[in-house]
Design an enzyme around this catalytic site. Structure first.
Site, mmCIF file in Angstrom:
data_model
loop_
_atom_site.group_PDB
_atom_site.id
_atom_site.type_symbol
_atom_site.label_atom_id
_atom_site.label_comp_id
_atom_site.label_asym_id
_atom_site.label_seq_id
_atom_site.Cartn_x
_atom_site.Cartn_y
_atom_site.Cartn_z
ATOM 1 N N ASN A 1 44.289 26.844 20.484
ATOM 2 C CA ASN A 1 44.562 25.815 21.485
ATOM 3 C C ASN A 1 45.659 24.899 20.933
ATOM 4 O O ASN A 1 46.118 25.058 19.803
ATOM 5 C CB ASN A 1 43.283 25.067 21.890
ATOM 6 C CG ASN A 1 42.705 24.218 20.768
ATOM 7 O OD1 ASN A 1 43.407 23.835 19.828
ATOM 8 N ND2 ASN A 1 41.418 23.936 20.854
ATOM 9 N N ASP B 1 37.513 31.885 24.900
ATOM 10 C CA ASP B 1 37.146 33.263 24.548
ATOM 11 C C ASP B 1 37.400 34.217 25.712
ATOM 12 O O ASP B 1 37.856 35.346 25.514
ATOM 13 C CB ASP B 1 35.668 33.334 24.132
ATOM 14 C CG ASP B 1 35.389 32.499 22.887
ATOM 15 O OD1 ASP B 1 36.280 32.419 22.025
ATOM 16 O OD2 ASP B 1 34.285 31.938 22.790
ATOM 17 N N PHE C 1 23.677 22.871 13.882
ATOM 18 C CA PHE C 1 24.140 24.248 13.778
ATOM 19 C C PHE C 1 23.405 24.989 12.673
ATOM 20 O O PHE C 1 23.293 24.496 11.554
ATOM 21 C CB PHE C 1 25.650 24.300 13.507
ATOM 22 C CG PHE C 1 26.446 23.768 14.653
ATOM 23 C CD1 PHE C 1 26.558 24.500 15.832
ATOM 24 C CD2 PHE C 1 27.055 22.526 14.565
ATOM 25 C CE1 PHE C 1 27.277 23.992 16.898
ATOM 26 C CE2 PHE C 1 27.775 22.007 15.640
ATOM 27 C CZ PHE C 1 27.885 22.739 16.813
ATOM 28 N N LYS D 1 49.403 29.783 22.874
ATOM 29 C CA LYS D 1 48.805 28.453 22.776
ATOM 30 C C LYS D 1 48.173 28.126 24.118
ATOM 31 O O LYS D 1 48.870 28.082 25.136
ATOM 32 C CB LYS D 1 49.916 27.448 22.430
ATOM 33 C CG LYS D 1 49.437 26.049 22.185
ATOM 34 C CD LYS D 1 50.530 25.206 21.527
ATOM 35 C CE LYS D 1 51.520 24.701 22.568
ATOM 36 N NZ LYS D 1 52.600 23.874 21.935
ATOM 37 N N GLY E 1 44.049 24.358 27.969
ATOM 38 C CA GLY E 1 43.071 23.994 29.000
ATOM 39 C C GLY E 1 43.694 24.015 30.378
ATOM 40 O O GLY E 1 44.427 24.938 30.728
ATOM 41 N N LYS E 2 43.435 22.935 31.150
ATOM 42 C CA LYS E 2 43.925 22.907 32.529
ATOM 43 C C LYS E 2 45.457 22.797 32.601
ATOM 44 O O LYS E 2 46.055 22.959 33.673
ATOM 45 C CB LYS E 2 43.239 21.791 33.315
ATOM 46 C CG LYS E 2 43.557 20.389 32.817
ATOM 47 C CD LYS E 2 42.926 19.345 33.729
ATOM 48 C CE LYS E 2 43.074 17.929 33.185
ATOM 49 N NZ LYS E 2 44.319 17.553 32.525
ATOM 50 N N GLY F 1 28.614 32.454 20.969
ATOM 51 C CA GLY F 1 29.230 33.050 19.789
ATOM 52 C C GLY F 1 30.560 33.635 20.232
ATOM 53 O O GLY F 1 30.613 34.458 21.153
ATOM 54 N N SER G 1 24.415 17.455 17.750
ATOM 55 C CA SER G 1 24.381 18.913 17.616
ATOM 56 C C SER G 1 23.862 19.322 16.256
ATOM 57 O O SER G 1 24.144 18.670 15.249
ATOM 58 C CB SER G 1 25.780 19.503 17.780
ATOM 59 O OG SER G 1 26.394 19.004 18.923
#
Lengths: 308, 308
Positions: A189, A250, A112, A217, A220-221, A42, A110
């Site tokens: 992102n 997060d 939810f 912004k 990621g890597k 969460g 998935s």
């Protein structure tokens, strides 16, 4: 009056079941589960847990089921002194839950369950919790509740940070504009920031004019980019082989805010945040490998060749 | 020496997630869960919970995860004074869990997680728990553990009741014979008793010669049949519109044993058991609508036109 410190995270606390099966059964058949992991997640809870572990005073407003109270997850939060006094507790719905099933071919399905998360809509603004802190972070949760909380927080003179995350599509343009108008820091992102610019037909400068003075912004890597005044600051990520990227964002947000409240430069905020995230991606789960402040600082110094 | 009373149930304690979705997602897609119910189950736990509610002193040996301790489910057991001192607690595996998904067409997909249930195999016979009671009930769980526990219970002079249930296929003929040899009361539904007779190439008389002096065949709404000495006793079921038949069998077994220990006739044991089961089928879940002794007795008297 003494300035109030600390971060309130508003949004989901969730349980994640990570399930492995040989193959997905067809209708009216069954499958044995090979391994099952029950992880804590969460977005708001991730932010509160990481924040608390690295030394930030945090509180949390999430909508959870009755069973959450005094569960292992809740006890973890209490151990970290996270203030959960303003949790919204549903009478008849369970804590939001995600079931992520993976088969031998690495295909995924998935499910939810929003459950108690539906309670946000009819819940009052958590004004008491807002008044106690310096920063209010709006994570994935309920767009309307986030919007109302953002307006109230701004009115109370709080720093508002906003991260719509994977809920971005739940915001219509009017609501999105409204939340952005009331936020000081906007996180997203690469894809999310692009989508926001697109939806609102603005460029980065136009987006800043709408409200946030800082836009971050994360890529990621590939590191992160911070837009502030007319500056654009690029920061490399602290690279670690990723076992599981979930929760990295997060943890970045929690650590960035921590560093920001400490008065660090935006560049240093991003470096510290990237260092914390690099721990999170090393292990499965959003809250499984949270470093303490010293560990994160030390890796940050090593990676960026900084002096003590 | 005072005779020891009470029932020890050996076998699974489990969590059941009853999940409704619009449709089952294909690989690499996701679905929203419309409703989710987290119900308490596991055959041994069902027997212990029903037994305790109708006034029988019960204890339970199940293999569970660490999180089970002090969970809501565990607290329920403690509230009913079920002795859980001899639970087998797995260090790294969770409590057995079943996920049962139903779509709009009423098609179902089930996932089973054995988890902590794997610990039975390497666990010692729960001799301390066995010594404390008068009846040991072997439910679905681990065939080898049940077999070992049955032998030890018989040696200790206990009444052993056995209900292989849906685990029947996990017993090879040798093991099945061994458990049956050491049991006094054998429970099964229509299909299971037929399958046992078939596997062991015997008729009811031959089955009794192998071990059990009482064989009880439950046939859902068609009632039950008890084979004892050379008698065959048929008892109608207490009919109630069934919302969910799961758990009916376990409640029947617990109540039958309770009545048996009270010295009731086999016919009355079956009547009482059928009355208790009729409450269980009225509501969703194996442990959701357990009557107390008085309620069950009262419905039994009404249905069978018995005097007080």
């Amino acid at each position: 009056m003494k300035k109030k410190r600390g971060l309130l995270a508003i949004g989901h606390t969730a349980l994640d079941y990570i399930i492995k099966v040989k193959e997905f059964p067809v209708a009216n058949a069954s499958a044995s589960i090979e391994t099952m992991k029950n992880l804590y997640g969460g977005a708001a809870a991730n932010v509160a847990m990481v924040g608390a572990t690295i030394g930030l005073k945090t509180s949390l407003v999430s909508a959870v089921g009755k069973n959450f109270i005094d569960s292992e997850y809740h006890k973890q939060m209490q151990k970290l002194n996270i203030d959960t006094e303003s949790l919204i507790i549903s009478k008849n719905k369970d804590t939001p839950t995600a079931f992520v099933l993976t088969d031998e071919n690495q295909d995924q399905i998935s499910y939810f369950y929003l459950g108690a998360g539906k309670e946000f809509k009819k819940s009052a603004i958590p004004l008491k919790a807002i008044k106690k802190v310096e920063v209010v972070h709006l994570a994935t949760g309920d767009p309307d509740f986030n919007c109302r909380s953002g307006i109230a927080s701004k009115k109370e003179g709080k720093i508002v940070s906003f991260d719509p995350g994977q809920d971005l599509h739940l915001y219509d343009n009017k609501k999105l504009k409204e939340v952005i108008k009331n936020c000081n820091i906007l996180f997203g992102n690469h894809f999310e920031i692009e989508r926001i610019l697109d939806s609102l037909s603005v460029d980065i400068e136009g987006l800043k004019e709408l409200g946030p003075s800082i836009i971050i912004k994360t890529c990621g890597k590939d590191g992160s980019v911070i837009y502030n005044n007319h500056e654009k600051i690029r920061v490399d990520s602290v690279y670690r082989p990723a076992t599981d990227p979930t929760g990295a964002g997060d943890s970045y947000r929690a650590s960035f805010i921590h560093s920001y409240l400490n008065g660090d430069s935006l560049k240093d905020c991003a470096k510290f945040a990237s260092s914390v995230s690099s721990f999170i991606v090393e292990k499965k789960g959003c809250q499984t490998n949270i470093p303490n402040f010293k560990e994160a600082k030390s890796r940050m110094r090593d990676f960026y060749n900084l002096d003590d």
